[in-house]
Design a protein around this motif. Sequence first.
Motif, mmCIF file in Angstrom:
data_model
loop_
_atom_site.group_PDB
_atom_site.id
_atom_site.type_symbol
_atom_site.label_atom_id
_atom_site.label_comp_id
_atom_site.label_asym_id
_atom_site.label_seq_id
_atom_site.Cartn_x
_atom_site.Cartn_y
_atom_site.Cartn_z
ATOM 1 N N LEU A 1 0.822 -1.209 0.000
ATOM 2 C CA LEU A 1 0.000 0.000 0.000
ATOM 3 C C LEU A 1 0.859 1.264 0.000
ATOM 4 C CD1 LEU A 1 -2.839 -1.021 2.478
ATOM 5 C CD2 LEU A 1 -3.139 -0.432 0.069
ATOM 6 N N GLN A 2 1.954 1.229 0.736
ATOM 7 C CA GLN A 2 2.830 2.398 0.806
ATOM 8 C C GLN A 2 3.569 2.642 -0.509
ATOM 9 O OE1 GLN A 2 5.196 1.591 4.295
ATOM 10 N NE2 GLN A 2 3.387 1.574 5.614
ATOM 11 N N ARG A 3 3.493 1.691 -1.414
ATOM 12 C CA ARG A 3 4.081 1.843 -2.748
ATOM 13 C C ARG A 3 3.006 1.948 -3.834
ATOM 14 N NH1 ARG A 3 7.383 -0.641 0.666
ATOM 15 N NH2 ARG A 3 9.651 -0.601 0.358
ATOM 16 N N THR A 4 1.773 2.262 -3.398
ATOM 17 C CA THR A 4 0.622 2.323 -4.299
ATOM 18 C C THR A 4 0.124 3.759 -4.444
ATOM 19 O OG1 THR A 4 -0.083 0.072 -3.770
ATOM 20 C CG2 THR A 4 -1.776 1.564 -4.588
ATOM 21 N N ARG A 5 -0.240 4.127 -5.655
ATOM 22 C CA ARG A 5 -0.784 5.464 -5.906
ATOM 23 C C ARG A 5 -2.272 5.545 -5.551
ATOM 24 N NH1 ARG A 5 1.968 7.260 -11.735
ATOM 25 N NH2 ARG A 5 4.131 6.981 -11.067
ATOM 26 N N ILE A 6 -3.061 4.647 -6.113
ATOM 27 C CA ILE A 6 -4.510 4.665 -5.902
ATOM 28 C C ILE A 6 -4.946 3.319 -5.345
ATOM 29 C CG2 ILE A 6 -6.780 4.878 -6.994
ATOM 30 C CD1 ILE A 6 -5.436 6.532 -9.206
ATOM 31 N N SER A 7 -5.682 3.356 -4.240
ATOM 32 C CA SER A 7 -6.256 2.146 -3.659
ATOM 33 C C SER A 7 -7.769 2.183 -3.850
ATOM 34 C CB SER A 7 -5.914 2.047 -2.172
ATOM 35 O OG SER A 7 -6.453 0.861 -1.606
ATOM 36 N N LEU A 8 -8.330 1.065 -4.293
ATOM 37 C CA LEU A 8 -9.762 0.979 -4.562
ATOM 38 C C LEU A 8 -10.537 0.608 -3.308
ATOM 39 C CD1 LEU A 8 -9.651 -1.030 -7.918
ATOM 40 C CD2 LEU A 8 -9.855 1.462 -7.644
ATOM 41 N N ALA A 9 -11.721 1.181 -3.166
ATOM 42 C CA ALA A 9 -12.604 0.816 -2.059
ATOM 43 C C ALA A 9 -14.044 1.067 -2.492
ATOM 44 C CB ALA A 9 -12.274 1.631 -0.807
ATOM 45 N N PHE A 10 -14.893 0.065 -2.299
ATOM 46 C CA PHE A 10 -16.297 0.144 -2.707
ATOM 47 C C PHE A 10 -17.182 -0.262 -1.540
ATOM 48 C CE2 PHE A 10 -13.839 -0.550 -6.516
ATOM 49 C CZ PHE A 10 -14.454 0.238 -7.480
ATOM 50 N N HIS A 11 -18.272 0.469 -1.349
ATOM 51 C CA HIS A 11 -19.173 0.086 -0.264
ATOM 52 C C HIS A 11 -19.874 -1.229 -0.609
ATOM 53 C CE1 HIS A 11 -22.924 1.221 -2.313
ATOM 54 N NE2 HIS A 11 -22.398 2.401 -2.633
ATOM 55 N N LEU A 12 -20.474 -1.853 0.399
ATOM 56 C CA LEU A 12 -20.937 -3.231 0.284
ATOM 57 C C LEU A 12 -22.174 -3.408 -0.588
ATOM 58 C CD1 LEU A 12 -20.443 -4.373 3.999
ATOM 59 C CD2 LEU A 12 -18.923 -4.752 2.059
ATOM 60 N N TYR A 13 -22.826 -2.298 -0.973
ATOM 61 C CA TYR A 13 -24.007 -2.408 -1.823
ATOM 62 C C TYR A 13 -23.672 -2.322 -3.308
ATOM 63 C CZ TYR A 13 -27.161 -2.148 2.169
ATOM 64 O OH TYR A 13 -27.841 -2.424 3.327
ATOM 65 N N VAL A 14 -22.422 -2.129 -3.657
ATOM 66 C CA VAL A 14 -22.029 -2.108 -5.062
ATOM 67 C C VAL A 14 -21.886 -3.554 -5.547
ATOM 68 C CG1 VAL A 14 -20.325 -1.349 -6.743
ATOM 69 C CG2 VAL A 14 -20.831 0.092 -4.769
ATOM 70 N N GLU A 15 -22.799 -3.962 -6.414
ATOM 71 C CA GLU A 15 -22.802 -5.325 -6.946
ATOM 72 C C GLU A 15 -22.673 -6.372 -5.834
ATOM 73 O OE1 GLU A 15 -20.000 -5.720 -10.180
ATOM 74 O OE2 GLU A 15 -20.459 -3.715 -10.917
ATOM 75 N N PRO A 16 -23.611 -6.372 -4.893
ATOM 76 C CA PRO A 16 -23.516 -7.296 -3.759
ATOM 77 C C PRO A 16 -23.615 -8.751 -4.207
ATOM 78 C CG PRO A 16 -25.689 -6.281 -3.845
ATOM 79 C CD PRO A 16 -24.847 -5.575 -4.870
ATOM 80 N N GLN A 17 -22.926 -9.600 -3.466
ATOM 81 C CA GLN A 17 -22.935 -11.030 -3.743
ATOM 82 C C GLN A 17 -23.301 -11.779 -2.475
ATOM 83 O OE1 GLN A 17 -18.786 -10.468 -5.374
ATOM 84 N NE2 GLN A 17 -19.470 -12.089 -6.759
ATOM 85 N N GLY A 18 -24.065 -12.843 -2.609
ATOM 86 C CA GLY A 18 -24.493 -13.600 -1.443
ATOM 87 C C GLY A 18 -25.703 -12.965 -0.786
ATOM 88 N N GLY A 19 -26.299 -13.690 0.160
ATOM 89 C CA GLY A 19 -27.538 -13.228 0.771
ATOM 90 C C GLY A 19 -27.393 -12.600 2.136
ATOM 91 N N ARG A 20 -26.161 -12.465 2.628
ATOM 92 C CA ARG A 20 -25.972 -11.927 3.970
ATOM 93 C C ARG A 20 -26.309 -10.437 4.008
ATOM 94 N NH1 ARG A 20 -21.105 -12.566 8.326
ATOM 95 N NH2 ARG A 20 -21.402 -10.588 9.378
ATOM 96 N N PRO A 21 -26.911 -9.950 5.117
ATOM 97 C CA PRO A 21 -27.160 -8.514 5.246
ATOM 98 C C PRO A 21 -25.862 -7.718 5.123
ATOM 99 C CG PRO A 21 -28.300 -9.731 6.970
ATOM 100 C CD PRO A 21 -27.408 -10.715 6.271
ATOM 101 N N ARG A 22 -25.988 -6.490 4.696
ATOM 102 C CA ARG A 22 -24.811 -5.627 4.524
ATOM 103 C C ARG A 22 -25.153 -4.232 5.006
ATOM 104 N NH1 ARG A 22 -26.696 -7.904 0.064
ATOM 105 N NH2 ARG A 22 -24.936 -9.338 0.047
ATOM 106 N N ALA A 23 -24.143 -3.377 5.102
ATOM 107 C CA ALA A 23 -24.371 -2.041 5.633
ATOM 108 C C ALA A 23 -23.415 -1.058 4.972
ATOM 109 C CB ALA A 23 -24.168 -2.031 7.151
ATOM 110 N N MET A 24 -23.744 0.223 5.091
ATOM 111 C CA MET A 24 -22.912 1.293 4.553
ATOM 112 C C MET A 24 -21.829 1.644 5.571
ATOM 113 S SD MET A 24 -23.667 2.502 1.498
ATOM 114 C CE MET A 24 -24.967 2.607 0.265
ATOM 115 N N MET A 25 -20.938 0.703 5.843
ATOM 116 C CA MET A 25 -19.925 0.917 6.869
ATOM 117 C C MET A 25 -18.553 1.197 6.252
ATOM 118 S SD MET A 25 -19.455 -2.990 8.304
ATOM 119 C CE MET A 25 -18.341 -2.467 9.602
ATOM 120 N N VAL A 26 -17.744 1.911 7.008
ATOM 121 C CA VAL A 26 -16.348 2.153 6.636
ATOM 122 C C VAL A 26 -15.539 0.984 7.168
ATOM 123 C CG1 VAL A 26 -14.359 3.678 6.893
ATOM 124 C CG2 VAL A 26 -16.661 4.648 6.683
#
Length: 347
Positions: A211-236
Amino acid sequence: MKVSVLYAGLNTPHAGWVAIDELAELLSFYFDAEVLSPKVLPNSWLQRQIRPHQVNYEPLNTTGSDVLIVVARGPGDLGMVNAIADCRKKFGKIYGFVTDSYFQAGFVKETALFDAITVTAHEDMAFPQTRYHIPVHQLYQGADCLTWVPRSTHHRDIDVMGFGRTPPSYQACFSQRFHQSSSPYLYLHSPLGNLSGASVHLERGMLFKLLQRTRISLAFHLYVEPQGGRPRAMMVTSRWLESLLSGCIVAGRRPVSRMADEMLCWPGATLELSEHAQTAAEELEALLLRNDSLAAQRRTNIAEMLARHDWRYRIQTFCRLMNLPVPAKLHADLVRLQNLGASFASQ
């Protein structure tokens, strides 16, 4: 005051939960605590039929202490107290820190044994409070910033990094675009290292060095193209905190929540990508062309993490919420955090 810390990480280490294990390890260090970690026992055929979701543990040998702190990856981990016979008689107080507290179905009947717990989101407080009639406090997730903050400046050879879950359409598009020999950009993505087993704690250092040698790190909240049936939340989740601490520019789809607004509150903390993967790839390339102009944002991200989101601040708040004395050796490290954060902010 004698303290015991109970957590799953020693016996069932998992790469996705190492950040939470680090909280348990810090609690153990600052309180000079007894460390407890139960082994999960396989259920018999009959047990699987009668109680398919119940987890059984190998008994733990402890005489008890004044305070037991349970660091729970999810609500189900509160059931680890079952590994201790007569736990309510052996401990004066039992407190819990619950990470994935949005998962209401995961709460177990043993929750009622706790004197109080913390949950990570404000909206998660009502359910366990009403269901189990115990005090519930809100406390955000953190990171071990003092350990993993960059010690020196590295050239960032990795253009884009996606670790953990990346939505399938984005993953397919970015791989197709950036893995071609004609592309000048390096896209590094999971799987990285082992998912479980004893090596995941050792490989923690590898992740941060990447990570310390990375320019851009990707992060997506759990509702973007969710997979599986488990509940999810808008958490950091940990990936936001670890990427920001490493000085990455964090791009993706930010959670829409009070948690995100309060935790990622400084300008430029995250950059929003398009809902369409192809457009998002073009946006990433445009960001990469601006790399030199983003140096100040990288320092800001590190400084803000040091000032806001170290686990040591959470331990201090946890002590206040549970009326526990703040360990003496925690104070010096809190000062170190403030000084280190100020040094990054002033560069």
